[in-house]
Design a protein around this motif. Structure first.
Motif, PDB file in Angstrom:
ATOM      1  N   GLU A  99       0.855  -1.186   0.000  1.00 22.68           N
ATOM      2  CA  GLU A  99       0.000   0.000   0.000  1.00 22.68           C
ATOM      3  C   GLU A  99       0.893   1.240   0.000  1.00 22.68           C
ATOM      4  O   GLU A  99       1.843   1.328   0.785  1.00 22.68           O
ATOM      5  CB  GLU A  99      -0.869  -0.018   1.269  1.00 22.68           C
ATOM      6  CG  GLU A  99      -1.822   1.132   1.370  1.00 22.68           C
ATOM      7  CD  GLU A  99      -2.530   1.177   2.721  1.00 22.68           C
ATOM      8  OE1 GLU A  99      -3.365   2.069   2.898  1.00 22.68           O
ATOM      9  OE2 GLU A  99      -2.219   0.350   3.602  1.00 22.68           O
ATOM     10  N   GLU A 100       0.588   2.172  -0.902  1.00 21.71           N
ATOM     11  CA  GLU A 100       1.453   3.352  -1.038  1.00 21.71           C
ATOM     12  C   GLU A 100       1.022   4.442  -0.059  1.00 21.71           C
ATOM     13  O   GLU A 100       0.030   5.129  -0.256  1.00 21.71           O
ATOM     14  CB  GLU A 100       1.390   3.867  -2.474  1.00 21.71           C
ATOM     15  CG  GLU A 100       2.435   4.927  -2.767  1.00 21.71           C
ATOM     16  CD  GLU A 100       2.403   5.359  -4.228  1.00 21.71           C
ATOM     17  OE1 GLU A 100       2.288   4.495  -5.117  1.00 21.71           O
ATOM     18  OE2 GLU A 100       2.475   6.566  -4.459  1.00 21.71           O
ATOM     19  N   VAL A 101       1.794   4.554   1.025  1.00 19.47           N
ATOM     20  CA  VAL A 101       1.558   5.578   2.051  1.00 19.47           C
ATOM     21  C   VAL A 101       2.884   6.311   2.218  1.00 19.47           C
ATOM     22  O   VAL A 101       3.945   5.680   2.221  1.00 19.47           O
ATOM     23  CB  VAL A 101       1.122   4.935   3.390  1.00 19.47           C
ATOM     24  CG1 VAL A 101       1.049   5.955   4.508  1.00 19.47           C
ATOM     25  CG2 VAL A 101      -0.223   4.223   3.223  1.00 19.47           C
ATOM     26  N   ASP A 102       2.849   7.616   2.337  1.00 21.61           N
ATOM     27  CA  ASP A 102       4.083   8.409   2.411  1.00 21.61           C
ATOM     28  C   ASP A 102       4.804   8.216   3.754  1.00 21.61           C
ATOM     29  O   ASP A 102       5.939   7.738   3.797  1.00 21.61           O
ATOM     30  CB  ASP A 102       3.718   9.889   2.174  1.00 21.61           C
ATOM     31  CG  ASP A 102       4.904  10.845   2.225  1.00 21.61           C
ATOM     32  OD1 ASP A 102       6.039  10.374   2.454  1.00 21.61           O
ATOM     33  OD2 ASP A 102       4.698  12.055   2.054  1.00 21.61           O
ATOM     34  N   LYS A 103       4.117   8.548   4.862  1.00 21.66           N
ATOM     35  CA  LYS A 103       4.812   8.593   6.161  1.00 21.66           C
ATOM     36  C   LYS A 103       4.448   7.397   7.040  1.00 21.66           C
ATOM     37  O   LYS A 103       3.277   7.010   7.105  1.00 21.66           O
ATOM     38  CB  LYS A 103       4.462   9.887   6.896  1.00 21.66           C
ATOM     39  CG  LYS A 103       4.960  11.126   6.157  1.00 21.66           C
ATOM     40  CD  LYS A 103       4.833  12.368   7.014  1.00 21.66           C
ATOM     41  CE  LYS A 103       3.396  12.724   7.290  1.00 21.66           C
ATOM     42  NZ  LYS A 103       3.261  13.901   8.145  1.00 21.66           N
ATOM     43  N   ILE A 104       5.433   6.888   7.755  1.00 21.41           N
ATOM     44  CA  ILE A 104       5.194   5.722   8.618  1.00 21.41           C
ATOM     45  C   ILE A 104       4.155   6.042   9.690  1.00 21.41           C
ATOM     46  O   ILE A 104       3.382   5.166  10.100  1.00 21.41           O
ATOM     47  CB  ILE A 104       6.529   5.199   9.229  1.00 21.41           C
ATOM     48  CG1 ILE A 104       6.331   3.785   9.777  1.00 21.41           C
ATOM     49  CG2 ILE A 104       7.086   6.163  10.266  1.00 21.41           C
ATOM     50  CD1 ILE A 104       7.617   3.040  10.049  1.00 21.41           C
TER      51      ILE A 104
END
Ligand code: AMP
Length: 130
Positions: free
Chosen positions: A44-49
């Motif tokens: 899944e493309e998520v920027d920030k952890i």
């Protein structure tokens, strides 16, 4: 637009793959701090952890630990660092960096590997994945 890492997952950009399951993917960093430097990412493309949902966060850490164990049993190192930065690629990734000195964790000392060396390293680590 897809991140460069989403393109790697889809096979649109080549990589030296280490491991994959339904939700996560691991491959060698192309500009490594040390031999065996690996990136673990959620599909899944998520920027920030900090924006990951709980299940993806804990799943990513468990997946990374498993890959980290394979690196530790393959690469001559004191331990494997788990580092999250993300200033360059806006798709969560955990850097797994084999450490012998603190310099290996600084992202200032880089090692240069041939395609054959990347392939041989990936093959050795892959063989140790449980
Ligand atoms: P950062 O976003 O600052 O945590 O760093 C991104 C990392 O991704 C760097 O260590 C890059 O060398 C690595 N990287 C960027 N593009 C690729 C690629 N196509 N294959 C493997 N690693 C990459």
């Amino acid at each position: 637009m897809s991140s460069i890492f989403s393109k790697i997952i889809k096979g649109e950009i080549p990589c030296y793959k280490i491991a994959e399951n339904d939700n996560f993917f691991a491959f060698l960093d192309i500009n490594p701090n040390a031999v065996g430097h690996t990136l673990c990412i959620p599909k899944e493309e998520v920027d920030k952890i900090t924006d990951l949902d709980d299940a993806t966060y804990t799943g990513l850490m468990a997946f990374s630990r498993n890959v980290g164990k394979a690196i530790e049993s393959t690469i001559d190192c004191k331990r494997v660092a788990f580092t999250v930065i993300g200033l360059e690629v806006p798709h969560v990734h955990v850097h797994l960096i084999p450490l012998n000195t603190m310099q290996d964790a600084t992202f200032l000392n880089k090692v240069s590997l041939t395609k054959e060396e990347f392939e041989a390293t990936a093959k050795k680590i892959r063989a140790k994945i449980e």
